[in-house]
Design a protein around this motif. Structure first.
Motif, PDB file in Angstrom:
ATOM      1  N   ALA A  45      22.852  52.129  19.826  1.00 17.20           N
ATOM      2  CA  ALA A  45      23.424  53.465  20.001  1.00 17.20           C
ATOM      3  C   ALA A  45      24.595  53.651  19.028  1.00 17.20           C
ATOM      4  CB  ALA A  45      23.911  53.631  21.435  1.00 17.20           C
ATOM      5  N   PRO A  46      24.767  54.848  18.485  1.00 20.27           N
ATOM      6  CA  PRO A  46      25.913  55.103  17.592  1.00 20.27           C
ATOM      7  C   PRO A  46      27.232  54.911  18.349  1.00 20.27           C
ATOM      8  CG  PRO A  46      24.315  56.906  17.492  1.00 20.27           C
ATOM      9  CD  PRO A  46      23.909  56.011  18.630  1.00 20.27           C
ATOM     10  N   VAL A  47      28.205  54.304  17.674  1.00 16.44           N
ATOM     11  CA  VAL A  47      29.516  54.050  18.284  1.00 16.44           C
ATOM     12  C   VAL A  47      30.635  54.213  17.257  1.00 16.44           C
ATOM     13  CG1 VAL A  47      28.673  52.444  20.050  1.00 16.44           C
ATOM     14  CG2 VAL A  47      29.364  51.570  17.827  1.00 16.44           C
ATOM     15  N   ARG A  48      31.838  54.307  17.769  1.00 20.05           N
ATOM     16  CA  ARG A  48      33.079  54.185  16.994  1.00 20.05           C
ATOM     17  C   ARG A  48      33.880  53.123  17.723  1.00 20.05           C
ATOM     18  NH1 ARG A  48      34.277  58.642  13.570  1.00 20.05           N
ATOM     19  NH2 ARG A  48      32.840  60.358  13.945  1.00 20.05           N
ATOM     20  N   ARG A  49      34.381  52.148  17.014  1.00 19.41           N
ATOM     21  CA  ARG A  49      35.111  51.049  17.648  1.00 19.41           C
ATOM     22  C   ARG A  49      36.564  51.025  17.203  1.00 19.41           C
ATOM     23  NH1 ARG A  49      32.099  49.420  21.919  1.00 19.41           N
ATOM     24  NH2 ARG A  49      30.059  48.709  21.291  1.00 19.41           N
ATOM     25  N   ASP A  50      37.405  50.499  18.066  1.00 17.24           N
ATOM     26  CA  ASP A  50      38.843  50.431  17.820  1.00 17.24           C
ATOM     27  C   ASP A  50      39.216  49.125  17.109  1.00 17.24           C
ATOM     28  OD1 ASP A  50      41.456  51.329  17.910  1.00 17.24           O
ATOM     29  OD2 ASP A  50      41.833  50.464  19.885  1.00 17.24           O
ATOM     30  N   TYR A  51      38.355  48.693  16.190  1.00 14.71           N
ATOM     31  CA  TYR A  51      38.627  47.502  15.394  1.00 14.71           C
ATOM     32  C   TYR A  51      37.819  47.585  14.100  1.00 14.71           C
ATOM     33  CZ  TYR A  51      34.403  46.043  17.971  1.00 14.71           C
ATOM     34  OH  TYR A  51      33.159  45.990  18.546  1.00 14.71           O
ATOM     35  N   GLU A  52      38.236  46.828  13.106  1.00 12.31           N
ATOM     36  CA  GLU A  52      37.506  46.723  11.841  1.00 12.31           C
ATOM     37  C   GLU A  52      36.557  45.536  11.945  1.00 12.31           C
ATOM     38  OE1 GLU A  52      38.739  47.162   7.297  1.00 12.31           O
ATOM     39  OE2 GLU A  52      39.755  45.487   8.288  1.00 12.31           O
ATOM     40  N   ALA A  62      18.231  44.420   8.518  1.00  7.60           N
ATOM     41  CA  ALA A  62      18.673  45.541   9.338  1.00  7.60           C
ATOM     42  C   ALA A  62      19.139  46.660   8.423  1.00  7.60           C
ATOM     43  CB  ALA A  62      19.810  45.111  10.264  1.00  7.60           C
ATOM     44  N   GLU A  63      19.338  47.828   9.010  1.00  3.80           N
ATOM     45  CA  GLU A  63      19.970  48.942   8.313  1.00  3.80           C
ATOM     46  C   GLU A  63      21.228  49.309   9.072  1.00  3.80           C
ATOM     47  OE1 GLU A  63      16.228  51.283   6.288  1.00  3.80           O
ATOM     48  OE2 GLU A  63      17.009  52.007   8.210  1.00  3.80           O
ATOM     49  N   LEU A  64      22.294  49.504   8.346  1.00  4.84           N
ATOM     50  CA  LEU A  64      23.558  49.967   8.903  1.00  4.84           C
ATOM     51  C   LEU A  64      23.712  51.418   8.484  1.00  4.84           C
ATOM     52  CD1 LEU A  64      26.486  49.832   9.997  1.00  4.84           C
ATOM     53  CD2 LEU A  64      27.129  48.792   7.799  1.00  4.84           C
ATOM     54  N   GLU A  65      23.824  52.307   9.466  1.00  3.15           N
ATOM     55  CA  GLU A  65      24.149  53.688   9.162  1.00  3.15           C
ATOM     56  C   GLU A  65      25.626  53.874   9.454  1.00  3.15           C
ATOM     57  OE1 GLU A  65      23.081  58.131  10.608  1.00  3.15           O
ATOM     58  OE2 GLU A  65      21.381  56.773  10.279  1.00  3.15           O
ATOM     59  N   LEU A  66      26.378  54.200   8.423  1.00  2.00           N
ATOM     60  CA  LEU A  66      27.832  54.268   8.501  1.00  2.00           C
ATOM     61  C   LEU A  66      28.300  55.614   7.982  1.00  2.00           C
ATOM     62  CD1 LEU A  66      30.571  52.784   8.913  1.00  2.00           C
ATOM     63  CD2 LEU A  66      30.338  51.978   6.567  1.00  2.00           C
ATOM     64  N   GLY A  84      37.240  52.755  13.638  1.00  2.00           N
ATOM     65  CA  GLY A  84      37.037  54.157  13.986  1.00  2.00           C
ATOM     66  C   GLY A  84      35.871  54.847  13.308  1.00  2.00           C
ATOM     67  N   ALA A  85      35.127  54.154  12.433  1.00  2.00           N
ATOM     68  CA  ALA A  85      33.999  54.775  11.718  1.00  2.00           C
ATOM     69  C   ALA A  85      32.765  54.874  12.613  1.00  2.00           C
ATOM     70  CB  ALA A  85      33.663  53.974  10.467  1.00  2.00           C
ATOM     71  N   ALA A  86      32.087  56.009  12.591  1.00  2.00           N
ATOM     72  CA  ALA A  86      30.835  56.181  13.325  1.00  2.00           C
ATOM     73  C   ALA A  86      29.762  55.335  12.640  1.00  2.00           C
ATOM     74  CB  ALA A  86      30.424  57.643  13.338  1.00  2.00           C
ATOM     75  N   HIS A  87      29.050  54.525  13.438  1.00  2.00           N
ATOM     76  CA  HIS A  87      28.023  53.662  12.857  1.00  2.00           C
ATOM     77  C   HIS A  87      26.984  53.248  13.889  1.00  2.00           C
ATOM     78  CE1 HIS A  87      30.811  50.793  14.651  1.00  2.00           C
ATOM     79  NE2 HIS A  87      29.839  49.896  14.617  1.00  2.00           N
ATOM     80  N   ALA A 107      38.900  41.596  23.225  1.00  4.98           N
ATOM     81  CA  ALA A 107      40.171  41.790  23.939  1.00  4.98           C
ATOM     82  C   ALA A 107      40.361  43.249  24.370  1.00  4.98           C
ATOM     83  CB  ALA A 107      41.327  41.353  23.055  1.00  4.98           C
ATOM     84  N   HIS A 108      40.952  43.447  25.517  1.00  8.06           N
ATOM     85  CA  HIS A 108      41.363  44.757  26.015  1.00  8.06           C
ATOM     86  C   HIS A 108      40.223  45.758  26.125  1.00  8.06           C
ATOM     87  CE1 HIS A 108      45.405  43.248  25.624  1.00  8.06           C
ATOM     88  NE2 HIS A 108      45.195  42.996  24.332  1.00  8.06           N
ATOM     89  N   GLY A 109      38.994  45.287  26.393  1.00 11.83           N
ATOM     90  CA  GLY A 109      37.861  46.173  26.589  1.00 11.83           C
ATOM     91  C   GLY A 109      37.354  46.874  25.340  1.00 11.83           C
ATOM     92  N   ARG A 110      37.748  46.412  24.162  1.00  7.93           N
ATOM     93  CA  ARG A 110      37.335  47.074  22.911  1.00  7.93           C
ATOM     94  C   ARG A 110      35.832  47.017  22.686  1.00  7.93           C
ATOM     95  NH1 ARG A 110      41.807  43.974  20.934  1.00  7.93           N
ATOM     96  NH2 ARG A 110      43.603  45.332  20.689  1.00  7.93           N
ATOM     97  N   ASP A 111      35.146  46.042  23.252  1.00  6.35           N
ATOM     98  CA  ASP A 111      33.708  45.878  23.038  1.00  6.35           C
ATOM     99  C   ASP A 111      32.886  46.442  24.191  1.00  6.35           C
ATOM    100  OD1 ASP A 111      32.405  45.019  20.807  1.00  6.35           O
ATOM    101  OD2 ASP A 111      32.253  42.926  21.400  1.00  6.35           O
TER     102      ASP A 111
END
Length: 113
Positions: A45-52, A62-66, A84-87, A107-111
């Motif tokens: 599923a497409p996501v934005r994460r609070d980490y790099e 695989a294919e990464l859609e970024l 923060g990038a949609a991917h 950590a801290h529920g980021r995943d």
């Protein structure tokens, strides 16, 4: 040296995350995780994460859609997903990769899914 986690972590006994990833070594600012044998034909599923994230493909394809751009990943490829990038990922062929995340993804529920 100061660390918040174990100095050595074996992949076979590493904690498993909500999407099947294995959490490897982790410090305060950086952690590693393993995606092992992700099944071909899977689309995340497409996501934005609070980490790099930076990653390296050990095997498979695989294919990464970024942010609307599609990048092919195969054995020997490395990639970056900025914070923060949609991917999303489409697994084309059984896929194994190692990623590093900063700050640590687990950590801290980021995943959280």
């Amino acid at each position: 040296m100061t660390t918040t986690g174990d100095i050595k972590v074996e992949a076979t006994s590493a904690p498993q995350g909500p999407e099947g990833q294995r959490y490897l070594a982790s410090g305060r600012a950086l952690s590693m995780r393993l995606w092992e044998g992700e099944a071909g034909g899977t689309e995340k599923a497409p996501v934005r994460r609070d980490y790099e994230t930076v990653g390296y493909v050990i095997s498979g394809r695989a294919e990464l859609e970024l942010e609307g751009r599609t990048v092919s990943l195969e054995k020997g490829s490395s990639w970056v997903v900025p914070k923060g990038a949609a991917h999303t990922y489409r697994i084309i062929e059984a896929f194994t990769a190692v990623e590093a995340t900063a700050p640590p993804a687990e950590a801290h529920g980021r995943d959280a899914v």
